[in-house]
Design a protein around this motif. Structure first.
Motif, PDB file in Angstrom:
ATOM      1  N   PRO A 104       0.826  -1.207   0.000  1.00 23.30           N
ATOM      2  CA  PRO A 104       0.000   0.000   0.000  1.00 23.30           C
ATOM      3  C   PRO A 104       0.859   1.254   0.000  1.00 23.30           C
ATOM      4  CG  PRO A 104       0.159  -0.877   2.203  1.00 23.30           C
ATOM      5  CD  PRO A 104       0.863  -1.864   1.310  1.00 23.30           C
ATOM      6  N   HIS A 105       0.237   2.391  -0.261  1.00 24.73           N
ATOM      7  CA  HIS A 105       0.964   3.654  -0.227  1.00 24.73           C
ATOM      8  C   HIS A 105       1.503   3.900   1.176  1.00 24.73           C
ATOM      9  CE1 HIS A 105       1.745   7.971  -0.053  1.00 24.73           C
ATOM     10  NE2 HIS A 105       1.823   7.944  -1.377  1.00 24.73           N
ATOM     11  N   PRO A 106       2.760   4.310   1.292  1.00 26.15           N
ATOM     12  CA  PRO A 106       3.337   4.591   2.608  1.00 26.15           C
ATOM     13  C   PRO A 106       2.500   5.595   3.386  1.00 26.15           C
ATOM     14  CG  PRO A 106       5.025   4.626   0.920  1.00 26.15           C
ATOM     15  CD  PRO A 106       3.719   4.535   0.203  1.00 26.15           C
ATOM     16  N   GLY A 107       2.203   5.243   4.625  1.00 20.61           N
ATOM     17  CA  GLY A 107       1.434   6.138   5.471  1.00 20.61           C
ATOM     18  C   GLY A 107      -0.043   5.829   5.504  1.00 20.61           C
ATOM     19  N   VAL A 108      -0.529   5.013   4.565  1.00 15.94           N
ATOM     20  CA  VAL A 108      -1.953   4.694   4.519  1.00 15.94           C
ATOM     21  C   VAL A 108      -2.294   3.606   5.512  1.00 15.94           C
ATOM     22  CG1 VAL A 108      -3.792   3.753   3.063  1.00 15.94           C
ATOM     23  CG2 VAL A 108      -2.215   5.447   2.135  1.00 15.94           C
ATOM     24  N   GLY A 109      -1.352   2.692   5.749  1.00 19.13           N
ATOM     25  CA  GLY A 109      -1.605   1.572   6.654  1.00 19.13           C
ATOM     26  C   GLY A 109      -1.464   0.259   5.914  1.00 19.13           C
ATOM     27  N   GLY A 110      -1.914  -0.821   6.541  1.00 20.12           N
ATOM     28  CA  GLY A 110      -1.761  -2.146   5.964  1.00 20.12           C
ATOM     29  C   GLY A 110      -2.548  -2.320   4.686  1.00 20.12           C
ATOM     30  N   GLY A 111      -2.057  -3.204   3.825  1.00 14.72           N
ATOM     31  CA  GLY A 111      -2.737  -3.495   2.581  1.00 14.72           C
ATOM     32  C   GLY A 111      -3.882  -4.477   2.793  1.00 14.72           C
ATOM     33  N   PHE A 112      -4.703  -4.627   1.776  1.00 15.51           N
ATOM     34  CA  PHE A 112      -5.851  -5.529   1.828  1.00 15.51           C
ATOM     35  C   PHE A 112      -5.363  -6.958   1.996  1.00 15.51           C
ATOM     36  CE2 PHE A 112      -9.601  -7.604  -0.325  1.00 15.51           C
ATOM     37  CZ  PHE A 112     -10.515  -7.250   0.645  1.00 15.51           C
ATOM     38  N   GLY A 113      -5.752  -7.609   3.092  1.00 11.60           N
ATOM     39  CA  GLY A 113      -5.352  -8.989   3.324  1.00 11.60           C
ATOM     40  C   GLY A 113      -4.019  -9.152   4.021  1.00 11.60           C
ATOM     41  N   ASP A 114      -3.371  -8.048   4.398  1.00 17.09           N
ATOM     42  CA  ASP A 114      -2.083  -8.141   5.090  1.00 17.09           C
ATOM     43  C   ASP A 114      -2.241  -8.760   6.474  1.00 17.09           C
ATOM     44  OD1 ASP A 114      -0.672  -7.074   3.056  1.00 17.09           O
ATOM     45  OD2 ASP A 114      -0.184  -5.186   4.030  1.00 17.09           O
ATOM     46  N   VAL A 115      -1.232  -9.516   6.892  1.00 17.04           N
ATOM     47  CA  VAL A 115      -1.174 -10.042   8.252  1.00 17.04           C
ATOM     48  C   VAL A 115       0.174  -9.687   8.848  1.00 17.04           C
ATOM     49  CG1 VAL A 115      -2.808 -11.915   7.879  1.00 17.04           C
ATOM     50  CG2 VAL A 115      -0.391 -12.300   7.412  1.00 17.04           C
ATOM     51  N   SER A 126       9.324   3.662  -6.262  1.00 18.80           N
ATOM     52  CA  SER A 126       8.337   2.781  -6.874  1.00 18.80           C
ATOM     53  C   SER A 126       8.968   2.026  -8.039  1.00 18.80           C
ATOM     54  CB  SER A 126       7.133   3.587  -7.389  1.00 18.80           C
ATOM     55  OG  SER A 126       6.526   4.316  -6.342  1.00 18.80           O
ATOM     56  N   ASN A 127       8.555   0.774  -8.213  1.00 17.43           N
ATOM     57  CA  ASN A 127       9.039  -0.037  -9.316  1.00 17.43           C
ATOM     58  C   ASN A 127       8.527   0.525 -10.642  1.00 17.43           C
ATOM     59  OD1 ASN A 127       8.885  -2.363 -11.306  1.00 17.43           O
ATOM     60  ND2 ASN A 127      10.039  -3.325  -9.651  1.00 17.43           N
ATOM     61  N   VAL A 128       9.422   0.731 -11.605  1.00 14.11           N
ATOM     62  CA  VAL A 128       9.046   1.324 -12.882  1.00 14.11           C
ATOM     63  C   VAL A 128       8.023   0.458 -13.622  1.00 14.11           C
ATOM     64  CG1 VAL A 128       9.898   1.890 -15.192  1.00 14.11           C
ATOM     65  CG2 VAL A 128      11.178   2.627 -13.179  1.00 14.11           C
ATOM     66  N   THR A 129       8.205  -0.862 -13.560  1.00 12.65           N
ATOM     67  CA  THR A 129       7.357  -1.763 -14.335  1.00 12.65           C
ATOM     68  C   THR A 129       6.043  -2.086 -13.648  1.00 12.65           C
ATOM     69  OG1 THR A 129       9.330  -2.780 -15.315  1.00 12.65           O
ATOM     70  CG2 THR A 129       7.276  -4.007 -15.487  1.00 12.65           C
ATOM     71  N   THR A 130       6.104  -2.467 -12.367  1.00 11.35           N
ATOM     72  CA  THR A 130       4.899  -2.927 -11.677  1.00 11.35           C
ATOM     73  C   THR A 130       4.146  -1.804 -10.987  1.00 11.35           C
ATOM     74  OG1 THR A 130       6.004  -3.332  -9.553  1.00 11.35           O
ATOM     75  CG2 THR A 130       6.096  -5.103 -11.208  1.00 11.35           C
ATOM     76  N   LYS A 131       4.809  -0.657 -10.772  1.00  9.96           N
ATOM     77  CA  LYS A 131       4.248   0.504 -10.067  1.00  9.96           C
ATOM     78  C   LYS A 131       4.078   0.259  -8.570  1.00  9.96           C
ATOM     79  CE  LYS A 131       3.920   2.145 -14.203  1.00  9.96           C
ATOM     80  NZ  LYS A 131       5.019   2.991 -14.726  1.00  9.96           N
ATOM     81  N   ASP A 132       4.513  -0.899  -8.067  1.00 10.90           N
ATOM     82  CA  ASP A 132       4.436  -1.161  -6.633  1.00 10.90           C
ATOM     83  C   ASP A 132       5.441  -0.271  -5.897  1.00 10.90           C
ATOM     84  OD1 ASP A 132       2.501  -3.289  -6.406  1.00 10.90           O
ATOM     85  OD2 ASP A 132       3.951  -4.600  -7.391  1.00 10.90           O
ATOM     86  N   TYR A 133       5.093   0.110  -4.673  1.00  7.94           N
ATOM     87  CA  TYR A 133       6.038   0.844  -3.842  1.00  7.94           C
ATOM     88  C   TYR A 133       7.159  -0.095  -3.412  1.00  7.94           C
ATOM     89  CZ  TYR A 133       2.414   4.351  -3.874  1.00  7.94           C
ATOM     90  OH  TYR A 133       1.480   5.269  -4.289  1.00  7.94           O
ATOM     91  N   THR A 134       8.389   0.379  -3.560  1.00 11.67           N
ATOM     92  CA  THR A 134       9.563  -0.464  -3.350  1.00 11.67           C
ATOM     93  C   THR A 134      10.270  -0.166  -2.039  1.00 11.67           C
ATOM     94  OG1 THR A 134       9.890  -0.542  -5.752  1.00 11.67           O
ATOM     95  CG2 THR A 134      11.743  -1.214  -4.380  1.00 11.67           C
TER      96      THR A 134
END
Length: 234
Positions: A29-40, A125-133
């Motif tokens: 998830p975006h930094p500062g937003v909190g945990g991602g969907f389904g995170d444990v 952020s990853n150039v290809t996947t757009k995920d935060y790195t």
């Protein structure tokens, strides 16, 4: 409707020690937003479990203090990740050993008329996947450090002094290989940042960075991606 599958396992460091304050999930998830969907979250013994997932093959993302964000199979991004196959109504155990990754560090120079950094950060952020790195906190002297699992090509955004320098984009793409790198950035306008000074690979052995132990009853000062979501928003 498909039955859920149970996923569990243990997350350890490269030295084999259980990882504390880590997380396991499906995306960053975006930094500062909190945990991602389904995170444990990973407990103090490095263990995690989840019944959130359906009976499919899932790329999993792992994060913990002092380590780079990384994907199942020890990969740097979701496209190269090795998916974990889950079966309905059964328990799948997936243990993971975190890699420390490469240290990207340096200094950010702002125009002389701008206040010194304080609570600022770099977001990669990853150039290809757009995920935060990765997320790197910028200290008062302008220095920063962030952990990245290479090889990876990233875009960089600097969240600087509010509000003028709230979103400064690096004009190029930063490629990180398998060695530590020293990269200094210069902010040239409220929207533009370039590499200045030195940019070099530091060919030194990578040593695990021990996570800071939190004070009992408190959360870490800077939760990490993916589950912690990085520093809290201002």
């Amino acid at each position: 409707m498909d039955k859920r599958a149970l996923l569990k396992g243990t997350v350890t460091s490269e030295t084999g020690q259980p990882v504390e304050w880590g997380s396991v999930g499906m995306y960053v998830p975006h930094p500062g937003v909190g945990g991602g969907f389904g995170d444990v979250q990973v407990d103090e013994d490095g263990r995690y479990s989840s019944n959130f997932f359906g009976p499919y093959s899932w790329p999993l993302v792992f994060g913990a203090t002092g380590h780079a964000v990384q994907w199942s199979g020890g990969k740097p991004d979701r496209f190269s990740a090795i998916p974990v196959k889950l079966t309905a109504g059964t328990t799948t155990t997936y243990n993971y050993k975190l890699k420390v990754g490469q240290a990207v560090s340096g200094r950010i120079t702002l125009p002389e008329t701008v206040d010194k950094p304080g609570g600022d950060r770099l977001i990669a952020s990853n150039v290809t996947t757009k995920d935060y790195t990765a997320v790197g906190e910028v200290l008062a002297d302008g220095s920063y450090t962030m952990r990245v699992l290479g090889p990876v090509q990233m875009t960089i955004e600097y969240e600087g002094p509010w509000p003028t320098y709230q979103s400064v984009q690096f004009t190029g793409k930063l490629t990180v290989g398998r060695r530590d790198q020293l990269v200094n950035f210069c902010v040239t306008s409220p929207t533009t940042m370039v590499i200045c000074g030195s940019k070099a690979a530091i060919d030194v052995p990578l040593q695990p960075t021990p996570p800071a132990r939190p004070v009992p009853g408190t959360m870490p000062a800077q939760p990490v991606l993916p589950g912690g979501g990085g520093p809290q928003p201002r």
